[in-house]
Write a protein that holds these residues in place. Structure first.
Motif, PDB file in Angstrom:
ATOM      1  N   LEU A  87     105.553 120.663   5.194  1.00 44.73           N
ATOM      2  CA  LEU A  87     105.737 120.396   3.757  1.00 44.73           C
ATOM      3  C   LEU A  87     107.066 120.979   3.275  1.00 44.73           C
ATOM      4  CD1 LEU A  87     102.072 121.054   2.482  1.00 44.73           C
ATOM      5  CD2 LEU A  87     103.242 118.840   2.744  1.00 44.73           C
ATOM      6  N   ILE A 119     111.929 117.344   3.477  1.00 42.52           N
ATOM      7  CA  ILE A 119     111.749 115.914   3.702  1.00 42.52           C
ATOM      8  C   ILE A 119     110.356 115.463   3.245  1.00 42.52           C
ATOM      9  CG2 ILE A 119     111.708 114.094   5.470  1.00 42.52           C
ATOM     10  CD1 ILE A 119     114.521 115.206   4.873  1.00 42.52           C
ATOM     11  N   ALA A 120     109.319 116.207   3.636  1.00 45.31           N
ATOM     12  CA  ALA A 120     107.962 115.813   3.245  1.00 45.31           C
ATOM     13  C   ALA A 120     107.801 115.848   1.726  1.00 45.31           C
ATOM     14  CB  ALA A 120     106.936 116.736   3.906  1.00 45.31           C
ATOM     15  N   ALA A 141     100.933 122.504   6.009  1.00 45.85           N
ATOM     16  CA  ALA A 141     102.086 123.278   6.506  1.00 45.85           C
ATOM     17  C   ALA A 141     101.535 124.449   7.289  1.00 45.85           C
ATOM     18  CB  ALA A 141     102.948 123.756   5.351  1.00 45.85           C
ATOM     19  N   LYS A 142     102.374 124.992   8.159  1.00 46.80           N
ATOM     20  CA  LYS A 142     101.925 126.035   9.084  1.00 46.80           C
ATOM     21  C   LYS A 142     101.485 127.295   8.350  1.00 46.80           C
ATOM     22  CE  LYS A 142     105.226 127.841  11.265  1.00 46.80           C
ATOM     23  NZ  LYS A 142     106.377 128.230  12.051  1.00 46.80           N
ATOM     24  N   CYS A 184     106.682 115.912   9.809  1.00 49.24           N
ATOM     25  CA  CYS A 184     107.873 116.384   9.077  1.00 49.24           C
ATOM     26  C   CYS A 184     108.159 117.835   9.436  1.00 49.24           C
ATOM     27  CB  CYS A 184     107.662 116.265   7.566  1.00 49.24           C
ATOM     28  SG  CYS A 184     107.177 114.629   7.008  1.00 49.24           S
ATOM     29  N   VAL A 185     108.010 118.165  10.712  1.00 54.27           N
ATOM     30  CA  VAL A 185     108.207 119.539  11.190  1.00 54.27           C
ATOM     31  C   VAL A 185     109.519 119.594  11.977  1.00 54.27           C
ATOM     32  CG1 VAL A 185     105.722 119.953  11.286  1.00 54.27           C
ATOM     33  CG2 VAL A 185     106.904 119.110  13.325  1.00 54.27           C
ATOM     34  N   PRO A 186     110.050 120.790  12.247  1.00 48.96           N
ATOM     35  CA  PRO A 186     111.268 120.871  13.065  1.00 48.96           C
ATOM     36  C   PRO A 186     111.062 120.185  14.421  1.00 48.96           C
ATOM     37  CG  PRO A 186     110.790 122.995  12.053  1.00 48.96           C
ATOM     38  CD  PRO A 186     109.609 122.119  11.775  1.00 48.96           C
ATOM     39  N   ALA A 232     108.909 121.621  17.119  1.00 49.94           N
ATOM     40  CA  ALA A 232     107.462 121.788  16.888  1.00 49.94           C
ATOM     41  C   ALA A 232     106.697 120.480  17.066  1.00 49.94           C
ATOM     42  CB  ALA A 232     107.220 122.346  15.475  1.00 49.94           C
ATOM     43  N   VAL A 281     102.463 119.956  17.593  1.00 44.07           N
ATOM     44  CA  VAL A 281     101.772 119.313  16.469  1.00 44.07           C
ATOM     45  C   VAL A 281     101.112 118.005  16.928  1.00 44.07           C
ATOM     46  CG1 VAL A 281     102.093 118.198  14.214  1.00 44.07           C
ATOM     47  CG2 VAL A 281     103.176 120.396  14.680  1.00 44.07           C
ATOM     48  N   VAL A 335     110.091 112.231  11.225  1.00 35.04           N
ATOM     49  CA  VAL A 335     111.366 112.149  10.509  1.00 35.04           C
ATOM     50  C   VAL A 335     112.434 112.971  11.230  1.00 35.04           C
ATOM     51  CG1 VAL A 335     110.291 111.749   8.259  1.00 35.04           C
ATOM     52  CG2 VAL A 335     110.713 114.099   9.014  1.00 35.04           C
ATOM     53  N   GLY A 336     112.167 113.328  12.474  1.00 31.92           N
ATOM     54  CA  GLY A 336     113.042 114.235  13.226  1.00 31.92           C
ATOM     55  C   GLY A 336     114.470 113.722  13.352  1.00 31.92           C
ATOM     56  N   HIS A 362     113.923 108.138  11.300  1.00 30.61           N
ATOM     57  CA  HIS A 362     114.804 109.228  10.857  1.00 30.61           C
ATOM     58  C   HIS A 362     115.503 108.823   9.567  1.00 30.61           C
ATOM     59  CE1 HIS A 362     118.658 111.806  11.591  1.00 30.61           C
ATOM     60  NE2 HIS A 362     117.870 112.340  10.689  1.00 30.61           N
ATOM     61  N   PRO A 363     115.100 109.422   8.443  1.00 22.17           N
ATOM     62  CA  PRO A 363     115.823 109.154   7.195  1.00 22.17           C
ATOM     63  C   PRO A 363     117.128 109.935   7.176  1.00 22.17           C
ATOM     64  CG  PRO A 363     114.029 110.721   6.803  1.00 22.17           C
ATOM     65  CD  PRO A 363     113.990 110.380   8.270  1.00 22.17           C
ATOM     66  N   SER A 375     115.570 124.016   1.865  1.00 20.37           N
ATOM     67  CA  SER A 375     114.368 123.725   2.644  1.00 20.37           C
ATOM     68  C   SER A 375     113.142 124.264   1.916  1.00 20.37           C
ATOM     69  CB  SER A 375     114.481 124.313   4.052  1.00 20.37           C
ATOM     70  OG  SER A 375     114.882 125.647   3.995  1.00 20.37           O
ATOM     71  N   ASP A 422     119.172 124.858   7.180  1.00 22.55           N
ATOM     72  CA  ASP A 422     118.086 125.617   7.802  1.00 22.55           C
ATOM     73  C   ASP A 422     118.352 125.964   9.278  1.00 22.55           C
ATOM     74  OD1 ASP A 422     115.247 126.541   7.335  1.00 22.55           O
ATOM     75  OD2 ASP A 422     115.057 125.392   9.199  1.00 22.55           O
TER      76      ASP A 422
HETATM   77  P1  NAP Z   1     111.855 122.401   6.178  1.00 23.99           P
HETATM   78  O1  NAP Z   1     112.161 122.233   4.740  1.00 23.99           O
HETATM   79  O2  NAP Z   1     112.303 123.650   6.887  1.00 23.99           O
HETATM   80  O3  NAP Z   1     110.275 122.243   6.396  1.00 23.99           O
HETATM   81  C1  NAP Z   1     109.681 122.280   7.649  1.00 23.99           C
HETATM   82  C2  NAP Z   1     108.183 122.286   7.443  1.00 23.99           C
HETATM   83  O4  NAP Z   1     107.550 122.211   8.706  1.00 23.99           O
HETATM   84  C3  NAP Z   1     107.663 123.553   6.770  1.00 23.99           C
HETATM   85  O5  NAP Z   1     106.727 123.192   5.795  1.00 23.99           O
HETATM   86  C4  NAP Z   1     106.978 124.302   7.911  1.00 23.99           C
HETATM   87  O6  NAP Z   1     105.866 125.064   7.502  1.00 23.99           O
HETATM   88  C5  NAP Z   1     106.487 123.149   8.728  1.00 23.99           C
HETATM   89  N1  NAP Z   1     106.163 123.504  10.110  1.00 23.99           N
HETATM   90  C6  NAP Z   1     106.953 124.105  11.023  1.00 23.99           C
HETATM   91  N2  NAP Z   1     106.295 124.229  12.187  1.00 23.99           N
HETATM   92  C7  NAP Z   1     105.064 123.705  11.981  1.00 23.99           C
HETATM   93  C8  NAP Z   1     103.915 123.545  12.775  1.00 23.99           C
HETATM   94  N3  NAP Z   1     103.898 123.947  14.040  1.00 23.99           N
HETATM   95  N4  NAP Z   1     102.809 122.956  12.219  1.00 23.99           N
HETATM   96  C9  NAP Z   1     102.822 122.533  10.941  1.00 23.99           C
HETATM   97  N5  NAP Z   1     103.878 122.663  10.130  1.00 23.99           N
HETATM   98  C10 NAP Z   1     104.980 123.244  10.650  1.00 23.99           C
HETATM   99  O7  NAP Z   1     112.420 121.204   7.060  1.00 23.99           O
HETATM  100  P2  NAP Z   1     112.922 119.746   6.631  1.00 23.99           P
HETATM  101  O8  NAP Z   1     114.340 119.848   6.206  1.00 23.99           O
HETATM  102  O9  NAP Z   1     111.936 119.093   5.750  1.00 23.99           O
HETATM  103  O10 NAP Z   1     112.954 119.053   8.073  1.00 23.99           O
HETATM  104  C11 NAP Z   1     111.797 118.504   8.654  1.00 23.99           C
HETATM  105  C12 NAP Z   1     112.187 117.516   9.726  1.00 23.99           C
HETATM  106  O11 NAP Z   1     113.036 116.530   9.136  1.00 23.99           O
HETATM  107  C13 NAP Z   1     112.965 118.102  10.894  1.00 23.99           C
HETATM  108  O12 NAP Z   1     112.512 117.525  12.093  1.00 23.99           O
HETATM  109  C14 NAP Z   1     114.390 117.696  10.635  1.00 23.99           C
HETATM  110  O13 NAP Z   1     115.107 117.504  11.843  1.00 23.99           O
HETATM  111  C15 NAP Z   1     114.213 116.384   9.883  1.00 23.99           C
HETATM  112  N6  NAP Z   1     115.279 116.028   8.942  1.00 23.99           N
HETATM  113  C16 NAP Z   1     115.839 116.973   8.149  1.00 23.99           C
HETATM  114  C17 NAP Z   1     116.871 116.623   7.278  1.00 23.99           C
HETATM  115  C18 NAP Z   1     117.529 117.661   6.415  1.00 23.99           C
HETATM  116  O14 NAP Z   1     118.682 117.498   6.016  1.00 23.99           O
HETATM  117  N7  NAP Z   1     116.872 118.745   6.073  1.00 23.99           N
HETATM  118  C19 NAP Z   1     117.273 115.287   7.187  1.00 23.99           C
HETATM  119  C20 NAP Z   1     116.635 114.324   7.953  1.00 23.99           C
HETATM  120  C21 NAP Z   1     115.636 114.709   8.842  1.00 23.99           C
HETATM  121  P3  NAP Z   1     106.063 126.525   6.859  1.00 23.99           P
HETATM  122  O15 NAP Z   1     106.736 126.296   5.562  1.00 23.99           O
HETATM  123  O16 NAP Z   1     104.701 127.000   6.708  1.00 23.99           O
HETATM  124  O17 NAP Z   1     106.896 127.289   7.858  1.00 23.99           O
END
Ligand code: NAP
Length: 307
Positions: free
Chosen positions: A14, A17-18, A38-39, A73-75, A78, A82, A99-100, A124-125, A132, A233
Motif C-alpha cells: 500500500l 503506486i497502490a 501491507a506488510k 504493488c510491493v518492491p 518481495a 508474496v 507494477v514492478g 509497469h506504469p 513513498s 525509495d
Molecule cells: P512504496 O511506496 O515503498 O510501497 C511499497 C509497499 O509494499 C509498502 O506498503 C510495503 O509495506 C509493501 N510491502 C513490502 N514488502 C511487502 C511484503 N512482503 N508483503 C506485503 N507488502 C509488502 O513503493 P512504491 O513506490 O509504491 O513501489 C511499489 C512497486 O511499484 C515496486 O515494485 C516499484 O518497482 C514499482 N514502481 C514504482 C514507481 C515509483 O516511482 N515509485 C513507479 C513505477 C513502478 P510497508 O509499508 O508495511 O513496509
C-alpha cells in the motif's frame, strides 16, 4: 463514472503506486470493491485512517480471497514471497498483475507460483514520484502517462484486454512490450539515470571543498533535480538494480564511454564535439515535450524558480 471493470480488486502493498491506483479506481468507478494489505501494521493502520481501500485486511490471504484482479504493488525483491503466499488463496479465473519496475525477474519470480486457471499479466506504469508510503498517492499520478503491459507466453488475450481497459480507466495510455525489451528500455530511460543522480549527489556530498550549506543554497542549477531523483525509495531502487543487472550494466558501460569522450573533448578544447553533442540531446528534450510527456514551461513550470 463508468461500469466497474472488475468486481473485486486486491492491492498488495500500500505504497505510492497502490494508493495512487486506489484513488484513480475510485475516481473512475473501476471496481465494485477494493481490498488492501501491507506488510507492517503501521501502514495498514495509516491506510485505514485515510480511507485507503474499502477494506484493509490483516492477512494477504484475506485480501486476495474472491478477488478478480490482484495487483502486486510491493518492491521487486518481495514479489517471489508474496506470490508464494497468495497462490493458495487465489480464485479460479482471477488475474494476477504487478507494477514492478523490472519485468523479466518478476515474471521468473511470480509465474511458477501461480496455479492453473489463474491468468498472469505483468505490467509497469511509467509514473512515480520520489515519495513513498500509503499517504503519498494521488488519483492523477497516471493521467496521460504510459502503462506497459508485458503479457507472458500463454497470457489469455481476454485477460490482457480487460487489464488494458482498467489501466485506461485509471488514466494511462497503454502499450504492450516484451519483457527483455522492457528491461532494456527502462534501463535507458529510468534505471541508469537514477544511478547517475545517486552518484552525483554522493559526489557533491563527498566534495568537502563545497560546504554543505553551499550545495543546498546554490542547488538551483540542475543539481536540485538530481537530489529529487536521489531521494527515491532506497529499497525499491536497490531491488531495481539487483534485478535488472544486465541491461543496466550495458547502458552504464555505454554511458561511461560517452562520458570519457566528452571528458576528452573538454580537455582538448574540442568545442565542436561538445556543441554537436548538446544539439543532439536538446532535440531529444523537444521530442519528449512534443509527445506530451513533460511541460515546455521553463524549469518544469516551477513558480519563480531559476535554472
Ligand atoms: P512504496 O511506496 O515503498 O510501497 C511499497 C509497499 O509494499 C509498502 O506498503 C510495503 O509495506 C509493501 N510491502 C513490502 N514488502 C511487502 C511484503 N512482503 N508483503 C506485503 N507488502 C509488502 O513503493 P512504491 O513506490 O509504491 O513501489 C511499489 C512497486 O511499484 C515496486 O515494485 C516499484 O518497482 C514499482 N514502481 C514504482 C514507481 C515509483 O516511482 N515509485 C513507479 C513505477 C513502478 P510497508 O509499508 O508495511 O513496509
Amino acid at each position: 463514472m463508468s461500469a466497474p471493470v472488475y468486481e473485486k480488486v486486491a492491492l498488495i502493498g500500500l505504497g505510492l503506486i497502490a494508493s495512487s491506483m486506489f484513488w484513480a479506481i475510485k475516481r473512475g468507478g473501476l471496481a465494485g470493491e477494493v481490498t488492501g494489505f501491507a506488510k507492517s501494521a503501521e501502514s495498514r493502520e495509516t491506510a485505514r485512517r485515510i480511507g485507503l481501500c474499502d477494506t484493509v485486511c490483516d492477512s494477504v490471504a484475506d485480501a486476495v480471497e474472491g478477488a478478480d484482479l490482484i495487483v502486486l504493488c510491493v518492491p521487486v525483491g518481495a514479489m517471489d514471497s508474496v506470490a508464494a503466499e497468495i497462490a493458495p488463496a487465489l480464485k479460479q479465473g482471477a488475474t494476477v498483475t504487478d507494477v514492478g519496475s523490472v519485468k523479466r525477474s518478476v515474471i521468473d519470480a511470480v509465474a511458477p507460483h501461480l496455479p492453473d486457471g489463474v491468468h498472469f499479466v505483468p505490467a509497469h506504469p511509467l509514473a512515480g514520484t520520489e515519495h513513498s508510503g500509503p499517504e503519498s498517492g494521488f488519483a492523477e499520478l497516471f493521467d496521460n502517462r504510459w502503462c506497459l503491459l508485458v503479457p507472458v507466453e500463454g497470457s489469455d488475450p481476454a485477460a490482457v484486454a480487460k487489464l488494458r481497459l482498467f489501466w485506461e480507466g485509471i488514466g494511462a495510455n497503454v502499450d504492450e512490450m516484451a519483457a527483455d525489451h522492457h528491461d532494456l528500455v527502462l534501463a535507458v530511460t529510468s534505471h541508469a539515470p537514477h544511478l547517475i543522480a545517486y552518484t552525483m549527489v554522493g559526489v557533491a556530498d563527498d566534495l568537502r571543498r563545497v560546504t554543505d550549506s553551499e550545495v543546498i543554497k546554490y542547488s538551483a542549477a540542475g543539481f536540485r533535480d538530481f537530489t529529487r531523483i536521489a531521494a527515491s525509495d532506497p529499497t525499491m531502487w536497490r531491488d531495481v538494480f539487483l534485478n535488472n543487472k544486465d541491461a543496466t550494466l550495458e547502458i552504464l558501460g555505454r554511458f561511461t564511454e560517452e562520458l570519457f569522450a566528452l571528458q576528452r573533448a573538454i580537455r582538448t578544447g574540442d568545442g565542436e564535439h561538445l556543441h554537436d553533442y548538446f544539439s543532439r540531446t536538446r532535440a531529444i528534450r523537444r521530442g519528449i515535450i512534443e509527445a506530451g510527456q513533460d511541460t515546455a514551461a521553463p524549469n518544469f513550470g516551477r513558480e519563480g524558480g531559476s535554472r
